[in-house]
Design a protein around this motif. Sequence first.
Motif, PDB file in Angstrom:
ATOM      1  N   ARG A   1       0.848  -1.181   0.000  1.00  0.00           N
ATOM      2  CA  ARG A   1       0.000   0.000   0.000  1.00  0.00           C
ATOM      3  C   ARG A   1       0.887   1.236   0.000  1.00  0.00           C
ATOM      4  O   ARG A   1       1.710   1.425   0.910  1.00  0.00           O
ATOM      5  CB  ARG A   1      -0.928   0.042   1.207  1.00  0.00           C
ATOM      6  CG  ARG A   1      -1.942   1.175   1.085  1.00  0.00           C
ATOM      7  CD  ARG A   1      -2.963   1.191   2.193  1.00  0.00           C
ATOM      8  NE  ARG A   1      -2.471   1.837   3.396  1.00  0.00           N
ATOM      9  CZ  ARG A   1      -3.253   2.418   4.305  1.00  0.00           C
ATOM     10  NH1 ARG A   1      -4.567   2.430   4.124  1.00  0.00           N
ATOM     11  NH2 ARG A   1      -2.746   2.955   5.391  1.00  0.00           N
ATOM     12  N   LEU A   2       0.709   2.033  -1.023  1.00  0.00           N
ATOM     13  CA  LEU A   2       1.411   3.308  -1.107  1.00  0.00           C
ATOM     14  C   LEU A   2       0.558   4.407  -0.489  1.00  0.00           C
ATOM     15  O   LEU A   2      -0.675   4.362  -0.572  1.00  0.00           O
ATOM     16  CB  LEU A   2       1.720   3.662  -2.561  1.00  0.00           C
ATOM     17  CG  LEU A   2       2.495   2.639  -3.377  1.00  0.00           C
ATOM     18  CD1 LEU A   2       2.776   3.200  -4.776  1.00  0.00           C
ATOM     19  CD2 LEU A   2       3.770   2.222  -2.686  1.00  0.00           C
ATOM     20  N   SER A   3       1.241   5.369   0.101  1.00  0.00           N
ATOM     21  CA  SER A   3       0.577   6.552   0.636  1.00  0.00           C
ATOM     22  C   SER A   3       1.194   7.791   0.016  1.00  0.00           C
ATOM     23  O   SER A   3       2.369   7.788  -0.362  1.00  0.00           O
ATOM     24  CB  SER A   3       0.728   6.621   2.153  1.00  0.00           C
ATOM     25  OG  SER A   3       0.141   5.511   2.791  1.00  0.00           O
ATOM     26  N   CYS A   4       0.404   8.825  -0.057  1.00  0.00           N
ATOM     27  CA  CYS A   4       0.874  10.122  -0.549  1.00  0.00           C
ATOM     28  C   CYS A   4       0.328  11.183   0.390  1.00  0.00           C
ATOM     29  O   CYS A   4      -0.889  11.425   0.414  1.00  0.00           O
ATOM     30  CB  CYS A   4       0.393  10.345  -1.971  1.00  0.00           C
ATOM     31  SG  CYS A   4       0.741  12.003  -2.623  1.00  0.00           S
ATOM     32  N   ALA A   5       1.216  11.778   1.158  1.00  0.00           N
ATOM     33  CA  ALA A   5       0.812  12.818   2.105  1.00  0.00           C
ATOM     34  C   ALA A   5       0.913  14.177   1.433  1.00  0.00           C
ATOM     35  O   ALA A   5       1.934  14.508   0.819  1.00  0.00           O
ATOM     36  CB  ALA A   5       1.707  12.771   3.338  1.00  0.00           C
ATOM     37  N   ALA A   6      -0.154  14.963   1.555  1.00  0.00           N
ATOM     38  CA  ALA A   6      -0.213  16.281   0.933  1.00  0.00           C
ATOM     39  C   ALA A   6      -0.162  17.369   1.991  1.00  0.00           C
ATOM     40  O   ALA A   6      -0.771  17.246   3.057  1.00  0.00           O
ATOM     41  CB  ALA A   6      -1.484  16.414   0.111  1.00  0.00           C
ATOM     42  N   SER A   7       0.557  18.430   1.690  1.00  0.00           N
ATOM     43  CA  SER A   7       0.601  19.580   2.594  1.00  0.00           C
ATOM     44  C   SER A   7      -0.550  20.516   2.292  1.00  0.00           C
ATOM     45  O   SER A   7      -1.175  20.440   1.230  1.00  0.00           O
ATOM     46  CB  SER A   7       1.920  20.330   2.429  1.00  0.00           C
ATOM     47  OG  SER A   7       1.977  20.885   1.128  1.00  0.00           O
ATOM     48  N   GLY A   8      -0.839  21.401   3.210  1.00  0.00           N
ATOM     49  CA  GLY A   8      -1.867  22.403   2.973  1.00  0.00           C
ATOM     50  C   GLY A   8      -3.262  21.925   3.332  1.00  0.00           C
ATOM     51  O   GLY A   8      -3.494  20.742   3.578  1.00  0.00           O
TER      52      GLY A   8
END
Length: 126
Positions: free
Chosen positions: A19-26
């Motif tokens: 499982r890949l994750s992508c954390a976004a700022s803002g």
Amino acid sequence: QVQLVESGGGLVQAGGSLRLSCAASGRTFRSYTMGWFRQTPGKERQFVSAISRIGGSTLYADSVKGRFITSRDNAKNTLYLQMNRLKPEDTAVYYCAASSYDPAHTYSRTDEYHYWGQGTQVTVSS
């Protein structure tokens, strides 16, 4: 503007899962359609999946349909890619991306995405 950081890549045997994750700022994550792409050396970046702003619409490449699931948690500003029944041909650097176009829709071209993460390597051994 949004900054994206992928994680979760690694080495897995064929048939396994990651499982890949992508954390976004803002605080505007929910304003973007999000996508996953992958790239191998010497080849163009290839579309994997996309999800609209509230997850009501998803799109998958034929090569991953039925094996990969993309989802998002807007409260956590995070995009996910659950990869099942992995194959050696899934080996690539995986990138998450954000599109500034209408977030009610999904997009599959790299030029429809405006922000990119740095990528995470996924290697599937046979």
